[in-house]
Design a protein around this motif. Structure first.
Motif, PDB file in Angstrom:
ATOM      1  N   ASP A 165      -0.124  -5.786   6.020  1.00 30.36           N
ATOM      2  CA  ASP A 165       1.216  -6.310   6.244  1.00 30.36           C
ATOM      3  C   ASP A 165       1.331  -7.133   7.527  1.00 30.36           C
ATOM      4  O   ASP A 165       2.421  -7.579   7.881  1.00 30.36           O
ATOM      5  CB  ASP A 165       2.262  -5.193   6.228  1.00 30.36           C
ATOM      6  CG  ASP A 165       1.938  -4.049   7.175  1.00 30.36           C
ATOM      7  OD1 ASP A 165       0.999  -4.196   7.978  1.00 30.36           O
ATOM      8  OD2 ASP A 165       2.620  -3.005   7.094  1.00 30.36           O
ATOM      9  N   HIS A 204       3.951  -1.586   1.614  1.00 34.00           N
ATOM     10  CA  HIS A 204       2.749  -0.803   1.340  1.00 34.00           C
ATOM     11  C   HIS A 204       2.103  -0.230   2.597  1.00 34.00           C
ATOM     12  O   HIS A 204       1.446   0.793   2.555  1.00 34.00           O
ATOM     13  CB  HIS A 204       1.674  -1.678   0.674  1.00 34.00           C
ATOM     14  CG  HIS A 204       1.949  -2.025  -0.749  1.00 34.00           C
ATOM     15  ND1 HIS A 204       2.770  -3.058  -1.115  1.00 34.00           N
ATOM     16  CD2 HIS A 204       1.494  -1.494  -1.893  1.00 34.00           C
ATOM     17  CE1 HIS A 204       2.798  -3.141  -2.429  1.00 34.00           C
ATOM     18  NE2 HIS A 204       2.043  -2.209  -2.923  1.00 34.00           N
ATOM     19  N   VAL A 262       0.925  -8.033  -2.076  1.00 39.01           N
ATOM     20  CA  VAL A 262      -0.171  -7.473  -1.295  1.00 39.01           C
ATOM     21  C   VAL A 262      -1.501  -8.062  -1.755  1.00 39.01           C
ATOM     22  O   VAL A 262      -2.445  -8.200  -0.956  1.00 39.01           O
ATOM     23  CB  VAL A 262      -0.186  -5.934  -1.350  1.00 39.01           C
ATOM     24  CG1 VAL A 262      -0.829  -5.391  -2.588  1.00 39.01           C
ATOM     25  CG2 VAL A 262      -0.911  -5.363  -0.128  1.00 39.01           C
ATOM     26  N   SER A 284       7.314  -6.010   1.831  1.00 44.60           N
ATOM     27  CA  SER A 284       6.097  -5.613   2.545  1.00 44.60           C
ATOM     28  C   SER A 284       6.186  -4.141   2.925  1.00 44.60           C
ATOM     29  O   SER A 284       6.349  -3.790   4.093  1.00 44.60           O
ATOM     30  CB  SER A 284       5.919  -6.493   3.794  1.00 44.60           C
ATOM     31  OG  SER A 284       5.829  -7.852   3.448  1.00 44.60           O
TER      32      SER A 284
END
Length: 303
Positions: free
Chosen positions: A172, A168, A122, A166
């Motif tokens: 994204d 979070h 991230v 991915s």
């Protein structure tokens, strides 16, 4: 608003935020040359009860032309360490003309795999999402780390085309691929070995012994994701490493060969885990060769 004015405003904001940052950990602002700006504790977003931050050093020339970026990842057995450790290092990278960032990630055992991998990915996505703001060429990002940081740099290289990390909900819509991974003394393979079962850092990173959770152990190894679409790798390991056995480096390099991934491997004779202490001249030469490969990969992309 011109990019220059935007950067000035961001710089002022960064200094203001620094005074109130929750992630300082005894942070001391490194001495800055006139042509480098430093953004400390830039918030990326909240993951559970943890606020993620990134530090970014920006060279003046990035204002005129987007620059390649280096993301530096600290080591510490996935259990300790801090992004602030690399403050001076990323300033030095910026002096060379690169945008440079130091990434924060959640630490084990409170946050076992895949937390650290998710967080560095991230961090890359955040940098790409704010590429214009910081003068970054989003197609020219290099991951660099040593020890556990080398493992995470290798994970960035090997999982750029894998979406499973991915999770979070942060940035994204942007990919986390990098153009080169530089890994020093990284535990990048053999999590399924008897040694790994006895190494507390790996056990805490995985949330238990690898032998009792083989699927997680496999998923946590960069070697598991290698394929011919991966970016080049620059790998360094000391053959007397007393913490991360050199076999982990050698096995990973064999994986690179089998997958057809471009790579360079330097094995330092007599080098322990702390290469700077055990083989300072060889380590210096390895870094020089790493810079050479970085410049070659960037030049090849620009042809």
């Amino acid at each position: 608003m011109t990019r220059y004015l935007l950067l000035v405003l961001l710089c002022c904001w960064s200094w203001s935020y620094q005074a109130h940052g929750a992630n300082d950990s005894n942070f001391t602002m490194p001495k800055l040359p006139a042509n480098v700006r430093y953004f400390h504790d830039v918030p990326i977003g909240q993951v559970g009860n943890v606020q993620l931050y990134i530090d970014i050093a920006v060279p003046a020339q990035a204002l005129a032309t987007p620059a390649p970026a280096i993301v530096a990842i600290h080591g510490g057995g996935w259990r300790k360490g801090h992004k602030n450790k690399f403050a001076s290092k990323i300033v030095n990278f910026a002096k060379r003309g690169y945008v440079a960032a130091s990434l924060m990630y959640r630490l084990a055992p409170d946050h076992p795999f895949p937390a650290a991998v998710e967080d560095v990915k991230v961090g890359v996505r955040f940098l790409k999402a704010h590429a214009e703001q910081y003068g970054v060429n989003p197609n020219q990002i290099i991951a660099l780390g040593s020890s556990a940081g080398g493992h995470l740099a290798a994970m960035l290289g090997a999982t750029g085309n894998d979406d499973s990390f991915s999770t979070h909900g942060l940035w994204d819509d942007v990919d986390s691929s990098v153009m080169l991974a530089v890994t020093f003394s990284g535990p990048n393979a053999e999590f399924d070995s008897q040694f790994a079962d006895q190494w507390s850092s790996i056990t805490k990173f995985l949330g238990g012994k690898a032998s009792s959770r083989p699927d997680i152990a496999k998923a946590a190894m960069p070697i598991s994701y290698l394929d011919a679409n991966d970016p080049p790798f620059f790998v360094v390991h000391g053959n007397a490493d007393n913490i991360v056995p050199v076999s982990m480096g050698r096995t990973f390099v064999e994986g690179l060969k089998s997958a057809g991934v471009e790579h360079r491997y330097i094995e330092i004779e007599g080098g322990t885990h702390k290469l700077k202490q055990s083989a300072p001249q060889a380590q210096k030469q390895a870094y020089q060769q790493a810079w050479q490969m970085i410049e070659e990969v960037i030049a090849a992309q620009e042809e």
